[in-house]
Design a protein around this motif. Structure first.
Motif, PDB file in Angstrom:
ATOM      1  N   GLU A  79       6.423  -6.397   9.944  1.00  0.00           N
ATOM      2  CA  GLU A  79       4.821  -6.205   9.827  1.00  0.00           C
ATOM      3  C   GLU A  79       4.664  -4.779   9.453  1.00  0.00           C
ATOM      4  O   GLU A  79       3.812  -4.502   8.706  1.00  0.00           O
ATOM      5  CB  GLU A  79       4.222  -6.453  11.128  1.00  0.00           C
ATOM      6  N   ILE A  80       5.336  -3.684   9.884  1.00  0.00           N
ATOM      7  CA  ILE A  80       5.268  -2.313   9.643  1.00  0.00           C
ATOM      8  C   ILE A  80       5.564  -2.128   8.256  1.00  0.00           C
ATOM      9  O   ILE A  80       4.685  -1.470   7.299  1.00  0.00           O
ATOM     10  CB  ILE A  80       6.064  -1.522  10.631  1.00  0.00           C
ATOM     11  N   TYR A 113       1.907 -10.280   0.373  1.00  0.00           N
ATOM     12  CA  TYR A 113       1.123  -9.451   1.243  1.00  0.00           C
ATOM     13  C   TYR A 113       0.844  -8.150   0.281  1.00  0.00           C
ATOM     14  O   TYR A 113       1.269  -8.124  -0.862  1.00  0.00           O
ATOM     15  CB  TYR A 113       1.941  -8.997   2.385  1.00  0.00           C
ATOM     16  N   PRO A 114      -0.295  -7.445   0.555  1.00  0.00           N
ATOM     17  CA  PRO A 114      -0.749  -7.340   1.930  1.00  0.00           C
ATOM     18  C   PRO A 114      -2.020  -8.134   2.119  1.00  0.00           C
ATOM     19  O   PRO A 114      -2.553  -8.306   3.328  1.00  0.00           O
ATOM     20  CB  PRO A 114      -1.142  -5.944   2.218  1.00  0.00           C
ATOM     21  N   VAL A 154      -0.630  -0.858   1.594  1.00  0.00           N
ATOM     22  CA  VAL A 154      -2.009  -0.416   2.033  1.00  0.00           C
ATOM     23  C   VAL A 154      -1.906   1.166   2.319  1.00  0.00           C
ATOM     24  O   VAL A 154      -2.855   1.763   1.684  1.00  0.00           O
ATOM     25  CB  VAL A 154      -2.274  -1.013   3.361  1.00  0.00           C
ATOM     26  N   GLU A 211       5.586  -4.204   5.604  1.00  0.00           N
ATOM     27  CA  GLU A 211       4.781  -4.729   4.847  1.00  0.00           C
ATOM     28  C   GLU A 211       3.311  -4.178   4.695  1.00  0.00           C
ATOM     29  O   GLU A 211       2.611  -4.429   3.957  1.00  0.00           O
ATOM     30  CB  GLU A 211       4.554  -6.316   5.333  1.00  0.00           C
ATOM     31  N   LYS A 212       3.124  -3.101   5.565  1.00  0.00           N
ATOM     32  CA  LYS A 212       2.158  -2.247   5.473  1.00  0.00           C
ATOM     33  C   LYS A 212       1.921  -1.088   4.216  1.00  0.00           C
ATOM     34  O   LYS A 212       0.878  -0.447   3.992  1.00  0.00           O
ATOM     35  CB  LYS A 212       1.462  -1.662   6.578  1.00  0.00           C
ATOM     36  N   HIS A 213       3.315  -0.898   3.751  1.00  0.00           N
ATOM     37  CA  HIS A 213       3.370   0.211   2.761  1.00  0.00           C
ATOM     38  C   HIS A 213       2.437  -0.092   1.688  1.00  0.00           C
ATOM     39  O   HIS A 213       2.114   0.990   0.930  1.00  0.00           O
ATOM     40  CB  HIS A 213       4.912   0.354   2.334  1.00  0.00           C
TER      41      HIS A 213
END
Length: 255
Positions: A167-168, A205-206, A174, A170-172
């Motif tokens: 989850e962390i 994602y995101p 953003v 996959e924030k890249h």
């Protein structure tokens, strides 16, 4: 008698009709410029009455025009040079960011270099204009810049990620958006760093974009990203044969 020293003007005086022309002379380093106008005078019933002939010395005005033209050309040259220097500074900054990420994650070094070239080649084959190719190139260079915000213990972890770690990471995209959105120079390049993990069926994602909601340039990059990843040796697997990679991409079409 006024213009006897300018036989060219005297000769023109003999020419009947309405006209407007210019003459200039350079003698002993002295520049003289004349604006010459001839106007026929007729009565209301068309009877010829005479003619007005004016030879006006406009040298000071002509010199001013020339100085302004030279000044503008010099100014344009200075602006062009400054623009080039700014662009070079931006490019140096982009290269520095990309290099910083490579130094942090050695596995991406060859991959990052290849996907930039291959994405531009694919876009050119698809008929993308040269200015847009430059935006694509910059976006490809920065495609993983958001990983600068991912902790080392996650980014460099050799084994499988936990759900929380996934989850962390996959924030890249953003993180990339928040970093690049404040830089006007890179607005046209932001689609690839922000959207290259979106998937046609909405499973990416995101933001879970679907189909043509995904920017075209990001779709180009996604194909190249998969191609290069599967065509290269990785610590956890060997490269696939190019035909097998093509077959895989075809099977994934629509997803």
């Amino acid at each position: 008698s006024v213009i006897t020293d300018r036989h060219e003007i005297s000769d023109l005086l003999a020419k009947q009709g309405n006209y407007n022309t210019e003459m200039y002379f350079v003698e002993d380093g002295e520049y003289t410029h004349y604006d010459i106008r001839s106007s026929m005078l007729n009565s209301p019933n068309g009877e010829y009455l005479g003619r007005i002939f004016v030879a006006r010395d406009v040298s000071s005005y002509a010199r001013l025009q020339w100085e302004l033209k030279t000044l503008n050309e010099n100014l344009e040259a200075r602006v062009a040079e400054q623009t080039r220097e700014i662009a070079e500074s931006y490019e140096t900054t982009l290269a520095g960011w990309a290099r910083a990420l490579v130094l942090r994650d050695k596995e991406t070094e060859g991959h990052s270099r290849r996907v930039v070239q291959e994405t531009v080649e694919l876009a050119r084959m698809m008929g993308v204009s040269e200015p847009d190719l430059e935006h694509i190139r910059r976006g490809a260079i920065l495609h993983d810049i958001g990983k600068m915000g991912v902790p080392d213990e996650i980014l460099l972890k050799p084994g499988r990620l936990t759900a929380a770690q996934r989850e962390i990471i996959e924030k890249h995209p953003v993180v990339a958006f928040s970093l690049l959105d404040t830089i006007p120079f890179l607005h046209e390049a932001i689609d690839i760093p922000y959207c290259h993990h979106e998937r046609w069926d909405g499973s990416g994602y995101p933001r879970g974009l679907k189909g043509e909601e995904i920017p075209l340039f990001a779709r180009f990059f996604s194909i190249v990203d998969v191609w290069d990843a599967l065509s290269s040796d990785r610590p956890y697997r060997k490269r696939m044969h190019p035909k097998d990679v093509v077959d895989y991409i075809k099977r994934e079409s629509g997803r």
